[in-house]
Write a protein that holds these residues in place. Structure first.
Motif, PDB file in Angstrom:
ATOM      1  N   GLN A  27       0.820  -1.208   0.000  1.00 17.88           N
ATOM      2  CA  GLN A  27       0.000   0.000   0.000  1.00 17.88           C
ATOM      3  C   GLN A  27       0.850   1.251   0.000  1.00 17.88           C
ATOM      4  O   GLN A  27       1.966   1.264   0.519  1.00 17.88           O
ATOM      5  N   ILE A  42      -3.085  -2.903  -2.587  1.00 19.60           N
ATOM      6  CA  ILE A  42      -3.224  -4.167  -3.309  1.00 19.60           C
ATOM      7  C   ILE A  42      -3.179  -5.254  -2.250  1.00 19.60           C
ATOM      8  O   ILE A  42      -2.194  -5.385  -1.517  1.00 19.60           O
ATOM      9  N   LYS A  43      -4.276  -5.992  -2.170  1.00 24.51           N
ATOM     10  CA  LYS A  43      -4.446  -7.022  -1.146  1.00 24.51           C
ATOM     11  C   LYS A  43      -4.701  -8.331  -1.874  1.00 24.51           C
ATOM     12  O   LYS A  43      -5.822  -8.574  -2.328  1.00 24.51           O
ATOM     13  N   GLN A  46      -6.820  -8.376  -5.225  1.00 27.74           N
ATOM     14  CA  GLN A  46      -7.760  -7.266  -5.277  1.00 27.74           C
ATOM     15  C   GLN A  46      -7.043  -5.956  -4.974  1.00 27.74           C
ATOM     16  O   GLN A  46      -5.965  -5.960  -4.373  1.00 27.74           O
ATOM     17  N   ALA A  47      -7.670  -4.861  -5.366  1.00 23.45           N
ATOM     18  CA  ALA A  47      -7.093  -3.543  -5.088  1.00 23.45           C
ATOM     19  C   ALA A  47      -8.207  -2.587  -4.665  1.00 23.45           C
ATOM     20  O   ALA A  47      -9.370  -2.750  -5.052  1.00 23.45           O
ATOM     21  N   PHE A  48      -7.804  -1.580  -3.878  1.00 27.78           N
ATOM     22  CA  PHE A  48      -8.775  -0.656  -3.292  1.00 27.78           C
ATOM     23  C   PHE A  48      -8.191   0.751  -3.223  1.00 27.78           C
ATOM     24  O   PHE A  48      -6.989   0.930  -3.066  1.00 27.78           O
ATOM     25  N   THR A  50      -8.945   3.970  -0.671  1.00 24.56           N
ATOM     26  CA  THR A  50      -9.602   4.236   0.602  1.00 24.56           C
ATOM     27  C   THR A  50      -9.324   5.666   1.034  1.00 24.56           C
ATOM     28  O   THR A  50      -8.184   6.129   0.967  1.00 24.56           O
ATOM     29  N   GLU A  66     -14.292   3.209   1.053  1.00 22.94           N
ATOM     30  CA  GLU A  66     -13.398   2.329   0.297  1.00 22.94           C
ATOM     31  C   GLU A  66     -14.122   1.768  -0.921  1.00 22.94           C
ATOM     32  O   GLU A  66     -15.297   1.398  -0.829  1.00 22.94           O
ATOM     33  N   LYS A  67     -13.404   1.691  -2.034  1.00 22.78           N
ATOM     34  CA  LYS A  67     -13.955   1.137  -3.271  1.00 22.78           C
ATOM     35  C   LYS A  67     -12.908   0.247  -3.940  1.00 22.78           C
ATOM     36  O   LYS A  67     -11.708   0.550  -3.919  1.00 22.78           O
ATOM     37  N   ASN A  68     -13.401  -0.843  -4.559  1.00 23.54           N
ATOM     38  CA  ASN A  68     -12.524  -1.695  -5.371  1.00 23.54           C
ATOM     39  C   ASN A  68     -12.102  -0.944  -6.622  1.00 23.54           C
ATOM     40  O   ASN A  68     -12.896  -0.183  -7.182  1.00 23.54           O
ATOM     41  N   ILE A  69     -10.861  -1.156  -7.021  1.00 26.42           N
ATOM     42  CA  ILE A  69     -10.361  -0.623  -8.281  1.00 26.42           C
ATOM     43  C   ILE A  69      -9.575  -1.741  -8.971  1.00 26.42           C
ATOM     44  O   ILE A  69      -9.145  -2.698  -8.317  1.00 26.42           O
ATOM     45  N   VAL A  71      -6.560  -3.899 -10.298  1.00 31.67           N
ATOM     46  CA  VAL A  71      -5.202  -4.067  -9.756  1.00 31.67           C
ATOM     47  C   VAL A  71      -4.185  -3.282 -10.589  1.00 31.67           C
ATOM     48  O   VAL A  71      -3.280  -2.649 -10.033  1.00 31.67           O
TER      49      VAL A  71
END
Length: 155
Positions: A27, A42-43, A46-48, A50, A66-69, A71
């Motif tokens: 991050q 990046i988890k 998945q990516a976010f 925040t 928080e929103k997904n984006i 990767v």
């Protein structure tokens, strides 16, 4: 949405025995202003993005969006983040009706291990495992946004 969480240092590796999940996290921060941090994470796969607001007086509550984006977008955004990308492994440990998230940091923050627990209410009771150390809730130096600027290795 309001996030309510408490943070603790971890005094042993015993948490790993109870972990039911672990995931790599990278991050960076587009903005580390304490009034509004903007994080790219990046988890795993998945990516976010925040946005977090300023903490309340006790440091336990603050606004979080928080929103997904994609990767690939997150990788590109991390390239333009402020200096100090954070790398860690997050372990999830069930504890009663809650889950502790334990972050084991790497690189400039190697040696730091922090446990967080999200609550429904600031005064909510929860079980404290024996590996849990001193509480650091509300201490800004333990915020990831601050660890990116002043890493644990430099304390």
């Amino acid at each position: 949405m309001i996030e309510i969480e408490r943070k603790f240092l971890v005094k042993s590796n015993a948490y790993k025995q109870s972990a039911n999940k672990s995931i790599h996290i990278i991050q960076g921060f587009l903005n580390t202003d304490p009034n509004r941090t903007v994080r790219i994470r990046i988890k795993g796969e998945q990516a976010f993005i925040t946005v977090k607001g300023k903490s309340n007086d006790t440091g336990t509550s603050r606004f979080e969006w928080e929103k997904n984006i994609p990767v690939e977008d997150a990788k590109n955004l991390i390239e333009i983040c402020e200096q100090g990308v954070i790398k860690k492994i997050r372990y999830e440990i069930p504890s009663g009706d809650h889950v502790f998230e334990v972050d084991e940091f790497f690189d400039e923050n190697q040696g730091l291990i922090i446990a967080e627990i999200e609550l429904q209410d600031e005064n909510e009771a929860f079980d404290k495992p024996n590996w849990l150390g001193d509480e650091v809730t509300g201490d800004p130096k333990y915020y990831n946004s601050q660890l990116s600027k002043l890493p644990f290795r430099n304390w």
